[in-house]
Scaffold this motif. Structure first.
Motif, short mmCIF file in Angstrom:
data_model
loop_
_atom_site.label_atom_id
_atom_site.label_comp_id
_atom_site.label_asym_id
_atom_site.label_seq_id
_atom_site.Cartn_x
_atom_site.Cartn_y
_atom_site.Cartn_z
N HIS A 36 12.94 -39.41 -12.26
CA HIS A 36 12.24 -38.69 -13.31
C HIS A 36 12.49 -37.20 -13.09
O HIS A 36 12.35 -36.72 -11.97
CB HIS A 36 10.72 -38.90 -13.22
CG HIS A 36 10.27 -40.27 -13.52
ND1 HIS A 36 9.66 -40.60 -14.70
CD2 HIS A 36 10.32 -41.41 -12.79
CE1 HIS A 36 9.34 -41.88 -14.69
NE2 HIS A 36 9.73 -42.40 -13.53
N VAL A 37 12.84 -36.49 -14.15
CA VAL A 37 13.04 -35.05 -14.07
C VAL A 37 12.27 -34.41 -15.21
O VAL A 37 12.43 -34.80 -16.37
CB VAL A 37 14.55 -34.68 -14.19
CG1 VAL A 37 14.73 -33.17 -14.18
CG2 VAL A 37 15.37 -35.33 -13.10
N LEU A 38 11.42 -33.44 -14.88
CA LEU A 38 10.74 -32.64 -15.89
C LEU A 38 11.27 -31.23 -15.74
O LEU A 38 11.14 -30.62 -14.67
CB LEU A 38 9.22 -32.68 -15.71
CG LEU A 38 8.42 -31.81 -16.67
CD1 LEU A 38 8.64 -32.24 -18.12
CD2 LEU A 38 6.93 -31.86 -16.32
N HIS A 85 10.28 -28.22 -22.94
CA HIS A 85 10.15 -29.04 -21.74
C HIS A 85 10.75 -30.40 -22.06
O HIS A 85 10.58 -30.91 -23.17
CB HIS A 85 8.68 -29.22 -21.35
CG HIS A 85 8.09 -28.00 -20.75
ND1 HIS A 85 7.59 -26.97 -21.51
CD2 HIS A 85 7.91 -27.65 -19.45
CE1 HIS A 85 7.13 -26.03 -20.71
NE2 HIS A 85 7.30 -26.41 -19.46
N TYR A 86 11.43 -30.96 -21.11
CA TYR A 86 12.07 -32.26 -21.32
C TYR A 86 11.81 -33.14 -20.12
O TYR A 86 12.08 -32.74 -18.99
CB TYR A 86 13.57 -32.06 -21.55
CG TYR A 86 14.30 -33.26 -22.06
CD1 TYR A 86 13.83 -33.99 -23.14
CD2 TYR A 86 15.49 -33.67 -21.47
CE1 TYR A 86 14.52 -35.10 -23.61
CE2 TYR A 86 16.19 -34.77 -21.94
CZ TYR A 86 15.70 -35.48 -23.01
OH TYR A 86 16.38 -36.56 -23.47
N HIS A 87 11.27 -34.32 -20.37
CA HIS A 87 11.05 -35.31 -19.32
C HIS A 87 12.09 -36.40 -19.54
O HIS A 87 12.07 -37.09 -20.56
CB HIS A 87 9.64 -35.90 -19.41
CG HIS A 87 9.39 -36.98 -18.42
ND1 HIS A 87 8.45 -37.96 -18.63
CD2 HIS A 87 9.94 -37.26 -17.21
CE1 HIS A 87 8.43 -38.79 -17.60
NE2 HIS A 87 9.34 -38.39 -16.73
N VAL A 104 14.17 -39.74 -17.85
CA VAL A 104 14.17 -40.79 -16.84
C VAL A 104 15.49 -41.53 -16.99
O VAL A 104 15.84 -41.95 -18.09
CB VAL A 104 13.00 -41.78 -17.04
CG1 VAL A 104 13.02 -42.86 -15.97
CG2 VAL A 104 11.67 -41.06 -17.08
N ARG A 125 12.11 -27.29 -17.75
CA ARG A 125 11.99 -26.32 -18.84
C ARG A 125 13.41 -25.82 -19.07
O ARG A 125 14.11 -25.47 -18.13
CB ARG A 125 11.06 -25.19 -18.38
CG ARG A 125 10.65 -24.26 -19.45
CD ARG A 125 9.55 -23.27 -19.03
NE ARG A 125 9.54 -22.93 -17.61
CZ ARG A 125 8.55 -23.26 -16.77
NH1 ARG A 125 7.52 -23.97 -17.17
NH2 ARG A 125 8.62 -22.89 -15.50
N ILE A 166 10.21 -33.38 -10.03
CA ILE A 166 11.24 -34.41 -9.88
C ILE A 166 10.70 -35.46 -8.92
O ILE A 166 10.03 -35.14 -7.94
CB ILE A 166 12.57 -33.80 -9.38
CG1 ILE A 166 13.70 -34.83 -9.42
CG2 ILE A 166 12.42 -33.19 -8.01
CD1 ILE A 166 15.09 -34.24 -9.24
N HIS A 174 19.72 -31.56 -25.34
CA HIS A 174 19.27 -32.63 -24.44
C HIS A 174 20.47 -33.35 -23.84
O HIS A 174 20.51 -33.62 -22.64
CB HIS A 174 18.43 -33.67 -25.20
CG HIS A 174 17.13 -33.20 -25.71
ND1 HIS A 174 16.97 -32.05 -26.43
CD2 HIS A 174 15.90 -33.74 -25.62
CE1 HIS A 174 15.72 -31.90 -26.76
NE2 HIS A 174 15.03 -32.92 -26.28
#
Length: 97
Positions: A57-59, A9-11, A13, A61, A49, A68
């Motif tokens: 902001h985007v979260l 998972h990647y958050h 911004v 998978r 999002i 990244h």
């Protein structure tokens, strides 16, 4: 035989260039939908999002074979091009480096 299971998972911004309020109410929902499409195209799943007029902001998978840097590069470059083509009045729209 043992198996490994990985779930990334990647958050992320990121903001508009010079933090200018370019993500206006007329663009925001369509931009979020478009970014979701970019993620699906990359084999990712959009979890959430949101954002404001000057950042997002985007979260997501994402698969193990996607870095990244490539994930963010695709989101930023493809969405910026889409905004320019879809909203000609927003030709000055850009993401922060």
């Amino acid at each position: 035989m043992p198996r490994a299971y990985t779930q990334n998972h990647y958050h992320v911004v990121f903001s508009t260039k010079h933090r200018l309020p370019h993500i206006t109410p007329d663009i925001e929902p369509r931009l979020h939908t478009f970014i979701g499409g970019i993620l699906r195209d990359l084999g990712c799943s959009l979890v959430a999002i949101n954002g404001t007029a000057d950042h997002i902001h985007v979260l997501a998978r994402y698969p193990t074979n996607l870095s990244h840097a490539d994930l963010v590069r695709h989101i930023k470059s493809r969405s910026c091009k889409w905004v320019h083509e879809t909203f000609p009045s927003h030709r000055d729209f850009a993401w922060q480096e």
